[in-house]
Design an enzyme around this catalytic site. Structure first.
Site, PDB file in Angstrom:
ATOM      1  N   ASP A 106       0.781  -1.236   0.000  1.00  0.00           N
ATOM      2  CA  ASP A 106       0.000   0.000   0.000  1.00  0.00           C
ATOM      3  C   ASP A 106       0.814   1.288   0.000  1.00  0.00           C
ATOM      4  O   ASP A 106       0.250   2.369   0.138  1.00  0.00           O
ATOM      5  CB  ASP A 106      -0.943   0.010   1.215  1.00  0.00           C
ATOM      6  CG  ASP A 106      -0.184   0.110   2.529  1.00  0.00           C
ATOM      7  OD1 ASP A 106       0.829  -0.587   2.671  1.00  0.00           O
ATOM      8  OD2 ASP A 106      -0.598   0.882   3.398  1.00  0.00           O
ATOM      9  N   GLU A 107       2.144   1.200  -0.156  1.00  0.00           N
ATOM     10  CA  GLU A 107       2.916   2.445  -0.200  1.00  0.00           C
ATOM     11  C   GLU A 107       4.169   2.285  -1.047  1.00  0.00           C
ATOM     12  O   GLU A 107       4.700   1.187  -1.198  1.00  0.00           O
ATOM     13  CB  GLU A 107       3.286   2.928   1.213  1.00  0.00           C
ATOM     14  CG  GLU A 107       4.132   1.974   1.995  1.00  0.00           C
ATOM     15  CD  GLU A 107       4.619   2.556   3.322  1.00  0.00           C
ATOM     16  OE1 GLU A 107       4.998   3.740   3.370  1.00  0.00           O
ATOM     17  OE2 GLU A 107       4.637   1.799   4.314  1.00  0.00           O
TER      18      GLU A 107
END
Length: 365
Positions: A106-107
């Site tokens: 997610d990053e």
């Protein structure tokens, strides 16, 4: 300042929980906890912003989360879905630059100093990426930090969460860092924060006053990292192919145990899986590490390095027995056991990380 880089840190907002709310409209606006059964020993992998209002956070035992918010929806993780969405988001990044360094599902960091679109404004690129993510994932939001190095970009992405953007220019950096509470510095965990507070270091301005020599004295070689980031310096490049430093597996036990023979049986099963994984990925490592977590959640590791690559199960088990005897296991009950192999020979690829058995609970923002 010469050769100022343009770095973006993109961080999806409550990623796993947001995917669940997107795919089940009944969960919209409600506290959602992605993780294990609250009646079991599972932990919170992620939670929605509605759940965070009850003091729930990643890595908290699900039983504790249930006590704080019994009306929350507890959802089992669907990692295949999260991975598919993550790949879609990564494709958006790669439209703009080849310099993409994923940190997790997610990053990611992006270096857009020179980019595929010829856009001079990193802020404009970050806004376009956020709009595209929202559109192509059918409603998921991302927060962005834009700055001239990785440290500031990562800290900035957390300032206006959820669904926000923060830009820190070279001119704004000194003031921003001075005001930053010490716990917000990337790499400062609870233990380091406590030590810094005891030294009177509450924020960036306090950290900046401490000499390099003293920081190295107090924190070892990490002291020079703290010194540099306090002064806004971080020369780490965005690395598209981060080398995998270790291969490991771990398992959280159904009940805490204090029988070391039982622990060795479990470690034997984990060791077999680690050896199989290393053979499958054609890796050879020299360092064996035992990881365990006591009943009180304190984690410890013990390691041994061999002159030859580790591949023999009998040798591994003999050494695990010695490493285990060098812990408080037996005197203290244990809730988690893990093994990893590192110090690889030759070139490796992919990212770091333990593989959770049976479910890989990531921690996200």
């Amino acid at each position: 300042m010469h050769d100022i880089r343009k770095i973006i840190h993109i961080d999806m907002d409550a990623f796993y929980a947001s995917v669940e709310q997107r795919d089940n409209h009944e969960l919209k606006g409600k506290p959602v906890i992605v993780g294990g059964d609250p009646q079991s020993r599972g932990v919170v992998a992620a939670c929605s912003y509605e759940a965070r209002k009850f003091g729930i956070h990643s890595a908290m035992p699900c039983a504790t989360a249930y006590k704080r918010c019994p009306h929350a929806a507890f959802i089992r993780p669907r990692f295949d879905v999260y991975k598919a969405v993550s790949l879609l988001i990564r494709e958006i990044f790669l439209d703009y630059t080849d310099l993409v360094e994923p940190l997790s599902l997610d990053e990611a960091f992006l270096d857009v100093t020179i980019n595929n679109k010829g856009i001079s404004s990193a802020t404009q690129i970050a806004q376009q990426i956020r709009r595209e993510i929202f559109k192509k994932t059918e409603g998921l939001t991302a927060s962005a930090g834009v700055s001239f190095n990785k440290f500031l970009a990562k800290v900035a992405s957390d300032v206006n969460k959820p669904n926000g953007i923060t830009v820190i220019t070279p001119g704004q950096a000194p003031f921003f860092i001075d005001q930053l509470p010490i716990r917000k510095f990337f790499g400062v965990g609870k233990v380091t924060e406590e030590r810094m507070l005891n030294l009177g270091i509450k924020n960036g301005a306090d950290l900046k006053k401490v000499s390099l020599e003293n920081l190295i004295h107090y924190f070892g070689k990490t002291g020079s990292y703290y010194y540099n980031i306090a002064h806004g310096r971080d020369s780490r490049p965005v690395q598209p192919n981060r080398e995998r430093k270790s291969y490991g597996k771990e398992t959280t036990l159904n009940t805490d145990i204090d029988d070391t023979n039982q622990m060795l049986d479990i470690l034997g099963e984990i060791a077999r899986k680690v050896i199989e994984g290393l053979r499958r990925e054609d890796r050879q490592g020299l360092t064996l590490t035992l990881k365990l977590k006591y009943y009180d959640f304190q984690s410890v590791t013990r390691s041994v390095t061999f002159p030859e690559p580790i591949s023999d199960l009998k040798l591994i088990m003999e050494n695990l027995k010695i490493l285990l005897a060098n812990t408080e296991a037996g005197d203290k009950k244990v809730r988690l056991l893990g093994i990893s192999v590192s110090n690889f020979l030759g070139v490796q690829k992919n990212t770091d990380g333990w593989v959770q058995l049976p479910l890989p609970f990531g921690i996200e923002g």
